[in-house]
Write a protein that holds these residues in place. Structure first.
Motif, PDB file in Angstrom:
ATOM      1  N   GLU A 316       0.851  -1.182   0.000  1.00 29.27           N
ATOM      2  CA  GLU A 316       0.000   0.000   0.000  1.00 29.27           C
ATOM      3  C   GLU A 316       0.890   1.237   0.000  1.00 29.27           C
ATOM      4  OE1 GLU A 316      -3.407  -0.128   2.818  1.00 29.27           O
ATOM      5  OE2 GLU A 316      -2.490  -2.016   3.460  1.00 29.27           O
ATOM      6  N   ASN A 317       0.810   2.021  -1.063  1.00 31.85           N
ATOM      7  CA  ASN A 317       1.600   3.244  -1.173  1.00 31.85           C
ATOM      8  C   ASN A 317       0.796   4.390  -0.578  1.00 31.85           C
ATOM      9  OD1 ASN A 317       3.114   5.462  -1.886  1.00 31.85           O
ATOM     10  ND2 ASN A 317       3.538   4.752  -3.961  1.00 31.85           N
ATOM     11  N   LEU A 318       1.257   4.922   0.566  1.00 30.74           N
ATOM     12  CA  LEU A 318       0.559   6.009   1.249  1.00 30.74           C
ATOM     13  C   LEU A 318       1.192   7.359   0.969  1.00 30.74           C
ATOM     14  CD1 LEU A 318      -0.089   4.333   4.717  1.00 30.74           C
ATOM     15  CD2 LEU A 318      -1.499   4.281   2.654  1.00 30.74           C
ATOM     16  N   GLY A 319       2.134   7.409   0.053  1.00 28.19           N
ATOM     17  CA  GLY A 319       2.790   8.661  -0.286  1.00 28.19           C
ATOM     18  C   GLY A 319       4.005   8.919   0.573  1.00 28.19           C
ATOM     19  N   HIS A 320       3.823   9.082   1.877  1.00 24.05           N
ATOM     20  CA  HIS A 320       4.948   9.348   2.776  1.00 24.05           C
ATOM     21  C   HIS A 320       5.621   8.059   3.225  1.00 24.05           C
ATOM     22  CE1 HIS A 320       1.582   8.471   5.393  1.00 24.05           C
ATOM     23  NE2 HIS A 320       2.398   8.284   6.409  1.00 24.05           N
ATOM     24  N   VAL A 410       8.832   4.757   0.922  1.00 21.93           N
ATOM     25  CA  VAL A 410       8.249   4.523  -0.392  1.00 21.93           C
ATOM     26  C   VAL A 410       9.329   4.211  -1.423  1.00 21.93           C
ATOM     27  CG1 VAL A 410       6.977   5.611  -2.285  1.00 21.93           C
ATOM     28  CG2 VAL A 410       6.220   5.938   0.070  1.00 21.93           C
ATOM     29  N   ALA A 411      10.467   4.876  -1.314  1.00 18.28           N
ATOM     30  CA  ALA A 411      11.530   4.662  -2.293  1.00 18.28           C
ATOM     31  C   ALA A 411      12.095   3.248  -2.245  1.00 18.28           C
ATOM     32  CB  ALA A 411      12.658   5.679  -2.063  1.00 18.28           C
ATOM     33  N   HIS A 412      11.920   2.548  -1.115  1.00 14.48           N
ATOM     34  CA  HIS A 412      12.478   1.211  -0.966  1.00 14.48           C
ATOM     35  C   HIS A 412      11.391   0.132  -0.882  1.00 14.48           C
ATOM     36  CE1 HIS A 412      15.768   3.761   1.004  1.00 14.48           C
ATOM     37  NE2 HIS A 412      16.284   3.329  -0.142  1.00 14.48           N
TER      38      HIS A 412
END
Length: 454
Positions: A316-320, A410-412
């Protein structure tokens, strides 16, 4: 300055005519000026408790006192109790000013005083520019502010709020949460706030009281209730994402203690302060609760680190940040085992009665501890003999998926199908017995554990 009062609830029980027990032998004290949030799922007795405090309903047993005086049908007016409901309950034909001033009409208040109180209440809620509008011309958030202004215009000693933000748009809810909490603090009014939303409870409350089926599960500051839950219900109800609830069996082995999860095991070394207490529970089945902040992704664990391995199911990508859900092969604790009735995401359908259990269901079946004096059978998933089998304890009940969640940048973030190694923070490991009560094995480290969450 308004006189501030305290609320005492003693042995309170409310049984309706159909036999429903809405409130069950509940004891709770709300200090003067305190903002107490009643938190729990729909039907747990929160609103009934609020009505009992207000004197709108009579208890079956027990009593409520406000400043030492028992609550009765005359209490709301005598103690200046104000209530705010989720549906606003505004008069559509009256202006905002008239709605706010309505409670003062029955009192012996001079018109100048009424106008002054209306203006004061509107200023507290930031709606002074809306006084001439009708409710139909207001947004949901503005209507709730009018309802709040009408509640405080009588300068109440007790403020009771029954899910006041449930009909407000999500974008406005966070703003109103802060405004209501700030208003109660500025007015120094004793407040009982009902909600099923844990975000409201955690951000607004001085203390949170968690209810389940009319029974008080735990009361305390939000950070304590989160980090040090008394029951598996409290642990599961508070926290986003919800913690993994996994069945395990305790096995004492050569000074160490193993929490056998079926396909994997958590090993506590002999020098760990929890080991001795858990060794006394040899072969017991327990529930292990793992929050996302008790886990972290590691590339190469250092010696002594307790780890789990898992395959990524979804991200789940939450942005932060990203929430990664992993399958560790664990067995999710059943409702019957934990006495927890909450909807669980990812539950698997039960197989037909005449169908043989497929490999996945075999892997997700329950754990049965087997005391062994001989080496474990070669079919055991781990060396300790506590391996998943289909025990038929609850025929036809769908088994919950035993996944865990971890937060990552998120980057990882990984991809579904990747395998990750997770380090387990033993100070944040929560264990519960078959009744769903907390197993406390290291009391002197509780305060240290709470510091870790601050």
């Amino acid at each position: 300055m308004v006189r501030v009062v305290a609320i005492a609830i003693e042995g309170l029980t409310k049984i309706f005519d159909d036999g429903t027990v809405a409130v069950d032998n509940l004891d709770l004290t709300v200090a003067s000026g305190e903002f107490m949030v009643l938190l729990g799922p729909t039907g747990c007795g929160k609103s009934t408790l609020l009505r009992l405090v207000a004197g709108l309903d009579a208890p079956t047993r027990g009593r409520v006192t406000i400043d030492g005086e028992p609550v009765d049908e005359n209490t709301p007016r005598h103690h200046r109790i104000a209530m705010v409901f989720h549906d606003y309950a505004l008069y559509p034909h009256l202006t905002v000013a008239q709605n706010i001033g309505f409670p003062l009409r029955a009192g012996a208040h001079d018109p100048p005083e009424v106008a002054q109180r209306i203006a004061e209440s509107a200023r507290h809620l930031g709606i002074a520019d809306l006084l001439n509008r009708l409710p139909a011309h207001l947004s949901g958030g503005q209507r709730q502010k009018v309802a709040m202004a009408r509640a405080i215009v009588r300068r109440p000693e007790v403020l009771l709020l029954d899910e006041p933000l449930s009909n407000v748009d999500a974008g406005v809810r966070a703003e109103l949460r802060a405004e209501i909490a700030d208003l109660a603090d500025r007015l120094e009014v004793t407040t009982l706030y009902v909600t099923h939303d844990q975000a409201e409870a955690m951000t607004m409350a001085d203390r949170v009281a968690v209810l389940r089926k009319g029974v008080l599960q735990q009361a305390g500051p939000p950070e304590v209730v989160y980090a040090d839950p008394e029951t598996v219900f409290v642990a599961a109800f508070i926290g986003v994402p919800r913690p993994a609830l996994l069945e395990a069996a305790i096995y004492a082995d050569a000074g160490s203690v193993v929490l056998d999860l079926g396909e994997q095991a958590l090993t506590l070394p002999p020098d760990d302060p929890r080991t001795a207490g858990l060794a006394a529970r040899h072969t017991e089945r327990v529930t292990v609760a793992l929050r996302a902040d008790a886990l972290s992704v590691v590339d190469a664990p250092t010696p002594g680190t307790v780890t789990l391995r898992g395959e990524v199911r979804r991200v789940e990508n939450l942005g932060h940040e990203a929430i990664v859900h992993l399958d560790t092969g664990g067995v999710g604790t059943s409702d019957a085992f934990s006495h927890l009735e909450l909807p669980e995401p990812g539950r698997l359908p039960a197989p037909p009665p005449d169908a043989p259990p497929p490999p996945l269901m075999q892997r997700l079946a329950r754990l049965i501890p087997h005391q062994r004096t001989e080496p474990p059978a070669p079919t055991a998933r781990t060396p300790y003999g506590f391996y998943p089998v289909y025990d038929g304890e609850l025929p036809g009940e769908p088994l919950p998926a035993g996944e865990v969640a971890v937060r990552v940048p998120v980057a990882h973030r990984p991809r579904p199908g990747d395998t990750l190694t997770l380090a387990v923070d033993l100070d944040r490991l929560l264990l519960f017995d078959r009744a769903g009560d907390r197993i406390r094995i290291d009391e002197h480290r509780i305060e240290e554990g709470l510091d870790n969450y601050s």
